[in-house]
Design a protein around this motif. Structure first.
Motif, short mmCIF file in Angstrom:
data_model
loop_
_atom_site.label_atom_id
_atom_site.label_comp_id
_atom_site.label_asym_id
_atom_site.label_seq_id
_atom_site.Cartn_x
_atom_site.Cartn_y
_atom_site.Cartn_z
N GLU A 93 -26.84 -12.19 -9.95
CA GLU A 93 -27.06 -12.23 -8.51
C GLU A 93 -28.51 -11.89 -8.16
OE1 GLU A 93 -25.18 -13.37 -6.16
OE2 GLU A 93 -23.56 -13.79 -7.56
N PHE A 94 -29.09 -10.93 -8.88
CA PHE A 94 -30.50 -10.60 -8.65
C PHE A 94 -31.40 -11.76 -9.07
CE2 PHE A 94 -29.02 -6.08 -8.80
CZ PHE A 94 -29.45 -5.74 -7.54
N ASN A 100 -34.31 -17.91 -5.28
CA ASN A 100 -34.36 -18.34 -3.88
C ASN A 100 -35.69 -17.98 -3.23
OD1 ASN A 100 -31.78 -19.36 -4.15
ND2 ASN A 100 -30.79 -17.59 -3.24
N ALA A 101 -36.26 -16.85 -3.66
CA ALA A 101 -37.58 -16.47 -3.15
C ALA A 101 -38.64 -17.48 -3.60
CB ALA A 101 -37.94 -15.07 -3.62
N PHE A 102 -38.52 -17.92 -4.86
CA PHE A 102 -39.44 -18.95 -5.35
C PHE A 102 -39.26 -20.25 -4.56
CE2 PHE A 102 -39.71 -16.74 -9.68
CZ PHE A 102 -41.04 -16.39 -9.51
N MET A 103 -38.03 -20.58 -4.23
CA MET A 103 -37.78 -21.81 -3.46
C MET A 103 -38.44 -21.72 -2.09
SD MET A 103 -36.05 -24.00 -5.28
CE MET A 103 -35.40 -25.12 -4.04
N ARG A 104 -38.31 -20.57 -1.45
CA ARG A 104 -38.93 -20.40 -0.12
C ARG A 104 -40.45 -20.46 -0.21
NH1 ARG A 104 -34.75 -16.55 0.30
NH2 ARG A 104 -36.18 -14.86 -0.25
N ALA A 111 -38.59 -21.56 -9.87
CA ALA A 111 -37.19 -21.42 -9.47
C ALA A 111 -36.26 -22.03 -10.50
CB ALA A 111 -36.97 -22.07 -8.10
N VAL A 112 -36.64 -23.20 -11.02
CA VAL A 112 -35.82 -23.87 -12.04
C VAL A 112 -35.62 -22.95 -13.25
CG1 VAL A 112 -35.79 -25.73 -13.75
CG2 VAL A 112 -36.36 -26.23 -11.37
N ALA A 141 -33.65 -27.47 -6.76
CA ALA A 141 -35.08 -27.35 -7.07
C ALA A 141 -35.66 -28.70 -7.49
CB ALA A 141 -35.30 -26.32 -8.16
N ASN A 142 -34.90 -29.46 -8.27
CA ASN A 142 -35.37 -30.79 -8.69
C ASN A 142 -35.43 -31.75 -7.50
OD1 ASN A 142 -35.86 -31.32 -11.71
ND2 ASN A 142 -34.09 -29.96 -11.73
#
Length: 230
Positions: A93-94, A100-104, A111-112, A141-142
């Motif tokens: 979960e962490f 998700n932070a990388f995605m933002r 993120a991948v 992400a892709n």
């Protein structure tokens, strides 16, 4: 003759089995050698599963829709209950939070990598729900990297991780992302099918944000099909 001790033990055992095992409960107070640890269990709904033993067995702790496996055990007079949540699932979960932070931050390659690590750990503990989330994350992400073919591959892997539709319906964004990717690949029949699924599930879940996103995707599909037919 039955001794008083045996009668008391059988009575406590029956109360424990009737009132605790296979029932959902929350923890109001948790201590360990006089240290208050209640906060560690806040937000969890626990179910202790009954097996052939009345003194230990498997359990689940559900928090924010995520199911964490674990184990439970109780002492001989049923006065002390020990609950152990699987730490690997919490670690995953962490990892999702980090991904998700990388995605933002538009750091999609990073993120991948995080989603792949989450998938590896989820497969190690055979956690279907977390595998669905990890594969869906790799696909998402892709998508953002415009790797649509690879995105669709991973999104479908996520979808086919389980046949449990109730579990999959916890992730209406999975249907939305499949639809959006199919739209990008000009697979319009599939795009319409999955966006309808996303809309239906979002309405059932009363998830207005995901519903709004699905309706936008549906509009894009209509626009693209009209352009193709011009």
């Amino acid at each position: 003759k039955k001794t008083i001790e045996n009668i008391t033990e059988n009575s406590l055992k029956k109360q424990f089995e009737d009132n605790i095992l296979n029932k959902t409960f929350i923890v109001d107070l948790a201590t360990d050698t006089n240290i208050n640890k209640t906060s560690e269990y806040t937000g969890y709904d626990f179910v202790l599963s009954k097996t052939t033993s009345s003194f230990d067995g498997p359990m689940t702790g559900t928090k924010a829709g995520v199911i964490h496996p674990g184990t439970w055990s109780v002492n001989e007079n049923f006065s002390k209950l020990l609950v152990n949540i699987n730490s690997t699932s919490l670690t995953i979960e962490f990892i999702f939070l980090k991904a998700n932070a990388f995605m933002r931050g538009n750091q999609y390659k990073e993120a991948v990598a995080e989603y792949f690590e989450a998938l590896r750990l989820a497969e190690n503990i055979n956690d279907t729900l977390l595998q669905v989330k990890a594969k869906s994350g790799i696909g998402w992400a892709n998508m953002e990297l415009n790797h649509n073919t690879e995105a669709l591959e991973w999104l479908l892997k996520s979808l086919h991780t389980t046949s449990n539709e109730q579990l999959l319906n916890k992730f209406p964004t999975l249907y939305s992302n499949i639809s959006s990717t199919c739209n990008n690949l000009n697979m319009f029949d599939s795009a319409f099918y999955f966006v309808k699924k996303a809309i239906d599930v979002s309405e059932q879940n009363e998830d207005l944000l995901t519903l709004a996103n699905a309706l936008n995707i549906e509009a894009d599909i209509y626009i693209n099909t009209r352009k193709k037919n011009l």
